[in-house]
Design a protein around this motif. Structure first.
Motif, PDB file in Angstrom:
ATOM      1  N   THR A 204       0.835  -1.200   0.000  1.00  0.00           N
ATOM      2  CA  THR A 204       0.000   0.000   0.000  1.00  0.00           C
ATOM      3  C   THR A 204       0.868   1.248   0.000  1.00  0.00           C
ATOM      4  O   THR A 204       2.017   1.238   0.462  1.00  0.00           O
ATOM      5  CB  THR A 204      -0.882   0.044   1.262  1.00  0.00           C
ATOM      6  OG1 THR A 204      -0.049  -0.141   2.405  1.00  0.00           O
ATOM      7  CG2 THR A 204      -1.957  -1.009   1.228  1.00  0.00           C
ATOM      8  N   VAL A 208      -3.821   3.485   0.033  1.00  0.00           N
ATOM      9  CA  VAL A 208      -4.231   2.957  -1.274  1.00  0.00           C
ATOM     10  C   VAL A 208      -3.487   1.657  -1.615  1.00  0.00           C
ATOM     11  O   VAL A 208      -2.265   1.577  -1.479  1.00  0.00           O
ATOM     12  CB  VAL A 208      -3.966   4.005  -2.390  1.00  0.00           C
ATOM     13  CG1 VAL A 208      -4.392   3.464  -3.756  1.00  0.00           C
ATOM     14  CG2 VAL A 208      -4.698   5.298  -2.067  1.00  0.00           C
ATOM     15  N   LYS A 232      -9.265  -6.501  -8.991  1.00  0.00           N
ATOM     16  CA  LYS A 232     -10.466  -5.889  -8.399  1.00  0.00           C
ATOM     17  C   LYS A 232     -10.143  -5.000  -7.198  1.00  0.00           C
ATOM     18  O   LYS A 232     -10.920  -4.125  -6.848  1.00  0.00           O
ATOM     19  CB  LYS A 232     -11.435  -6.986  -7.917  1.00  0.00           C
ATOM     20  CG  LYS A 232     -12.116  -7.790  -9.011  1.00  0.00           C
ATOM     21  CD  LYS A 232     -13.023  -8.834  -8.341  1.00  0.00           C
ATOM     22  CE  LYS A 232     -13.378  -9.991  -9.240  1.00  0.00           C
ATOM     23  NZ  LYS A 232     -14.489  -9.746 -10.154  1.00  0.00           N
ATOM     24  N   LEU A 233      -9.007  -5.287  -6.539  1.00  0.00           N
ATOM     25  CA  LEU A 233      -8.703  -4.538  -5.307  1.00  0.00           C
ATOM     26  C   LEU A 233      -7.726  -3.380  -5.526  1.00  0.00           C
ATOM     27  O   LEU A 233      -7.521  -2.570  -4.620  1.00  0.00           O
ATOM     28  CB  LEU A 233      -8.136  -5.486  -4.243  1.00  0.00           C
ATOM     29  CG  LEU A 233      -9.145  -6.458  -3.622  1.00  0.00           C
ATOM     30  CD1 LEU A 233      -8.430  -7.485  -2.757  1.00  0.00           C
ATOM     31  CD2 LEU A 233     -10.179  -5.716  -2.783  1.00  0.00           C
ATOM     32  N   GLY A 235      -6.108   0.047  -6.201  1.00  0.00           N
ATOM     33  CA  GLY A 235      -6.634   1.411  -6.110  1.00  0.00           C
ATOM     34  C   GLY A 235      -7.655   1.604  -5.006  1.00  0.00           C
ATOM     35  O   GLY A 235      -8.026   2.731  -4.685  1.00  0.00           O
ATOM     36  N   LYS A 236      -8.121   0.522  -4.419  1.00  0.00           N
ATOM     37  CA  LYS A 236      -9.067   0.660  -3.295  1.00  0.00           C
ATOM     38  C   LYS A 236      -8.296   1.100  -2.053  1.00  0.00           C
ATOM     39  O   LYS A 236      -7.079   0.932  -1.964  1.00  0.00           O
ATOM     40  CB  LYS A 236      -9.740  -0.675  -3.009  1.00  0.00           C
ATOM     41  CG  LYS A 236     -10.440  -1.265  -4.214  1.00  0.00           C
ATOM     42  CD  LYS A 236     -11.930  -1.279  -4.022  1.00  0.00           C
ATOM     43  CE  LYS A 236     -12.599  -1.783  -5.294  1.00  0.00           C
ATOM     44  NZ  LYS A 236     -14.030  -1.683  -5.268  1.00  0.00           N
ATOM     45  N   THR A 237      -9.010   1.613  -1.086  1.00  0.00           N
ATOM     46  CA  THR A 237      -8.329   2.022   0.145  1.00  0.00           C
ATOM     47  C   THR A 237      -8.530   0.968   1.226  1.00  0.00           C
ATOM     48  O   THR A 237      -9.476   0.188   1.183  1.00  0.00           O
ATOM     49  CB  THR A 237      -8.866   3.367   0.660  1.00  0.00           C
ATOM     50  OG1 THR A 237     -10.283   3.290   0.722  1.00  0.00           O
ATOM     51  CG2 THR A 237      -8.461   4.515  -0.252  1.00  0.00           C
ATOM     52  N   VAL A 240     -10.112  -2.788   3.667  1.00  0.00           N
ATOM     53  CA  VAL A 240     -10.997  -3.230   2.590  1.00  0.00           C
ATOM     54  C   VAL A 240     -12.408  -3.408   3.156  1.00  0.00           C
ATOM     55  O   VAL A 240     -12.577  -3.931   4.257  1.00  0.00           O
ATOM     56  CB  VAL A 240     -10.483  -4.565   2.000  1.00  0.00           C
ATOM     57  CG1 VAL A 240     -11.374  -5.043   0.861  1.00  0.00           C
ATOM     58  CG2 VAL A 240      -9.057  -4.416   1.506  1.00  0.00           C
ATOM     59  N   THR A 241     -13.386  -2.927   2.430  1.00  0.00           N
ATOM     60  CA  THR A 241     -14.763  -3.018   2.952  1.00  0.00           C
ATOM     61  C   THR A 241     -15.249  -4.464   2.942  1.00  0.00           C
ATOM     62  O   THR A 241     -14.758  -5.296   2.166  1.00  0.00           O
ATOM     63  CB  THR A 241     -15.738  -2.204   2.067  1.00  0.00           C
ATOM     64  OG1 THR A 241     -15.736  -2.787   0.757  1.00  0.00           O
ATOM     65  CG2 THR A 241     -15.327  -0.749   1.970  1.00  0.00           C
ATOM     66  N   ASP A 244     -16.263  -5.598  -0.530  1.00  0.00           N
ATOM     67  CA  ASP A 244     -15.166  -5.989  -1.424  1.00  0.00           C
ATOM     68  C   ASP A 244     -14.582  -7.345  -1.030  1.00  0.00           C
ATOM     69  O   ASP A 244     -14.228  -8.158  -1.884  1.00  0.00           O
ATOM     70  CB  ASP A 244     -14.067  -4.917  -1.432  1.00  0.00           C
ATOM     71  CG  ASP A 244     -14.462  -3.732  -2.299  1.00  0.00           C
ATOM     72  OD1 ASP A 244     -15.263  -3.935  -3.243  1.00  0.00           O
ATOM     73  OD2 ASP A 244     -13.980  -2.609  -2.034  1.00  0.00           O
ATOM     74  N   LYS A 247     -16.786  -9.981  -2.317  1.00  0.00           N
ATOM     75  CA  LYS A 247     -16.652 -10.144  -3.769  1.00  0.00           C
ATOM     76  C   LYS A 247     -15.439 -10.997  -4.127  1.00  0.00           C
ATOM     77  O   LYS A 247     -15.513 -11.889  -4.972  1.00  0.00           O
ATOM     78  CB  LYS A 247     -16.484  -8.763  -4.427  1.00  0.00           C
ATOM     79  CG  LYS A 247     -17.781  -8.146  -4.870  1.00  0.00           C
ATOM     80  CD  LYS A 247     -17.480  -6.896  -5.710  1.00  0.00           C
ATOM     81  CE  LYS A 247     -18.623  -5.899  -5.598  1.00  0.00           C
ATOM     82  NZ  LYS A 247     -18.211  -4.537  -5.935  1.00  0.00           N
ATOM     83  N   THR A 285      -5.031  -5.820   6.124  1.00  0.00           N
ATOM     84  CA  THR A 285      -5.295  -4.472   5.648  1.00  0.00           C
ATOM     85  C   THR A 285      -5.493  -3.520   6.827  1.00  0.00           C
ATOM     86  O   THR A 285      -5.507  -2.326   6.650  1.00  0.00           O
ATOM     87  CB  THR A 285      -6.513  -4.433   4.701  1.00  0.00           C
ATOM     88  OG1 THR A 285      -7.651  -4.854   5.414  1.00  0.00           O
ATOM     89  CG2 THR A 285      -6.285  -5.301   3.484  1.00  0.00           C
TER      90      THR A 285
END
Lengths: 290, 158
Positions: A204, A208, A232-233, A235-237, A240-241, A244, A247, A285
């Motif tokens: 990260t 990010v 898929k992950l 660029g996500k922050t 992780v939600t 996500d 998914k 994360t």
């Protein structure tokens, strides 16, 4: 009349390579897999049909060195030697400590674990997430192959008969912000063959996600990795939600197809593999946040 | 001919290069202290030292150890370290049927020579490749702990 068994043990890699160029031989490094695979009755030597060539003593295959960002590991370094080497990254040492027990770690080699290409090969998930590259050498020269292309299936590798795996290259092992995790589930802490292996890598910048990689062992013919799911992950922050995470887990649920065997069941393997993934995404994360 | 050093003696053997070190030491040299358990490197009964490192002799093709130094349980029996281990295993009740014991003692000696004051976890890790079906391990762990204390100063760090 007993058949004579031919075996070679040269002092130098060069001589070994020229012999390999002359005749198709069975290459033996530590022998910890070969001797079990060809095991015979008590007192009867293991039956290996090809001439044998021993390589585990070759000094050229026992060096570890850092070259810029890349770590070069000699293919015949034993696990014990790697545990003592200051250049070997901690996650790899942690993985090695879960392999076998002291006596086998004094013999088994990293190169052997790769070329044996067992679906349950202990170091493989981790080497996949490190994007390991393999240096193969023959009398004709060198070539470098990514590990995911080299290993083609159960005990199947893309090695020409005259080639030796000489080095394992871990690119960019020193990258900042990277977090690497290895997990192994087996019946016994020592000497167990994995029911499930998992390696996760996340890098990260701030919050990010710049890079993320997952590899699963012992749940298919060879390691399972998916660039498509990993993307898929990006660029996500972090953290992780939950959505996500769900998914990603659902995507792997579709492509992980383990089997039932004497060590475990398909359903157990799949459940544990996805749990390890979920655990990695939930916990690793968060660690980055500190 | 394969040549190596066995318990301090130079030896030669014409056994085939894939012959297991275990079979050569037991059958050709009648050193029967080293046992065969699983024959697959999972039980440690066949543990010996090769060039001072603990190894499973059932997994070693002798052609791969040309020129090496091999030491079996018989080769350490005269040492002070062995005497301490012998006493400690007896006192702690670490031996029942005895089949795993030569391998256990080799693993204990390997551990203590690298780490003369091991913690309980380190002891369990040190003998993690050795199976015992009688004792449940606790008495063996106690024996090694006792040997570490009794033999303080004897196990030099390598």
């Amino acid at each position: 009349m007993e058949e004579t068994i031919i075996a070679y043990r040269f002092d130098r890699l060069e001589e070994t390579l020229s012999q390999l160029n002359k005749a198709n031989c069975a290459i033996v490094a530590g022998g910890t897999d070969v001797m079990v695979m060809h095991k015979s009755r008590r007192g009867v030597p293991p039956k290996i049909t090809k001439p044998i060539i021993f390589i585990d003593h070759l000094l050229e295959l026992k060096q570890v060195n850092q070259n810029g960002n890349d770590l070069h590991i000699g293919a015949c370094c034993t696990y014990s030697e790697l545990l003592r080497d200051p250049l070997i990254p901690m996650p790899l040492k942690k993985a090695i400590k879960t392999i076998a027990a002291p006596a086998i770690r004094n013999r088994g080699t990293l190169g052997g674990n790769i070329c044996n290409a067992s679906p349950a090969g202990d170091t493989l998930p981790l080497l996949y997430v490190y994007n390991a590259k393999l240096l193969l050498r023959s009398v004709n020269g060198d070539r470098i192959v990514p590990i995911c292309e080299f290993i083609q299936g159960v005990r199947r590798v893309q090695r020409e008969p005259n080639e030796i795996l000489t080095e394992i290259i871990l690119p960019s092992v020193l990258e900042e912000g990277a977090h690497v995790v290895f997990e192994k589930v087996g019946n016994r802490n020592a000497d167990a063959i994995a029911k499930v292996g998992f390696a996760g890598y996340i890098r990260t910048k701030g919050a990010v996600i710049e890079d993320v990689r997952f590899a699963f062992g012992a749940v298919g013919p060879t390691m399972i990795r998916s660039n498509e799911i990993e993307k898929k992950l990006l660029g996500k922050t972090i953290p992780v939600t939950d959505m996500d995470i769900a998914k990603v887990v659902a995507a792997f649920d579709k492509i992980i197809k383990p089997i039932d065997d004497q060590r475990s069941t398909a359903i157990y393997r799949k459940t544990v593999a996805l749990n390890l993934l979920r655990y990695f995404l939930t916990n690793s994360t968060h660690i980055q946040h500190i | 001919m394969i040549k190596f050093n066995l318990n301090g003696r130079k030896i030669e053997t014409d056994a085939p290069p894939t012959a297991r070190l275990l079979d050569v030491i037991r059958e050709d040299f009648t050193l029967i202290g080293t046992k065969e358990g699983c024959g697959e490197g999972e039980c440690g009964a066949c543990s010996v030292f090769v060039n001072n490192l603990l190894q499973n002799s059932c997994l070693i093709p002798i052609g791969s150890i040309d020129g090496a130094e091999v030491v079996t349980i018989e080769g350490i029996m005269e040492s002070d370290q062995f005497k301490i281990l012998d006493e400690s295993y007896s006192e702690a009740g670490g031996v029942q049927c005895g089949y795993c014991i030569p391998g256990m003692v080799m693993a204990s000696a390997a551990l203590l020579s690298q780490n003369p004051h091991p913690s309980e976890d380190e002891i369990r890790e040190g003998i993690s490749g050795n199976l015992c079906r009688c004792t449940g391990y606790n008495m063996i762990v106690e024996a090694i702990n006792m040997a570490a204390k009794k033999g303080d100063g004897l196990w030099k760090k390598q």
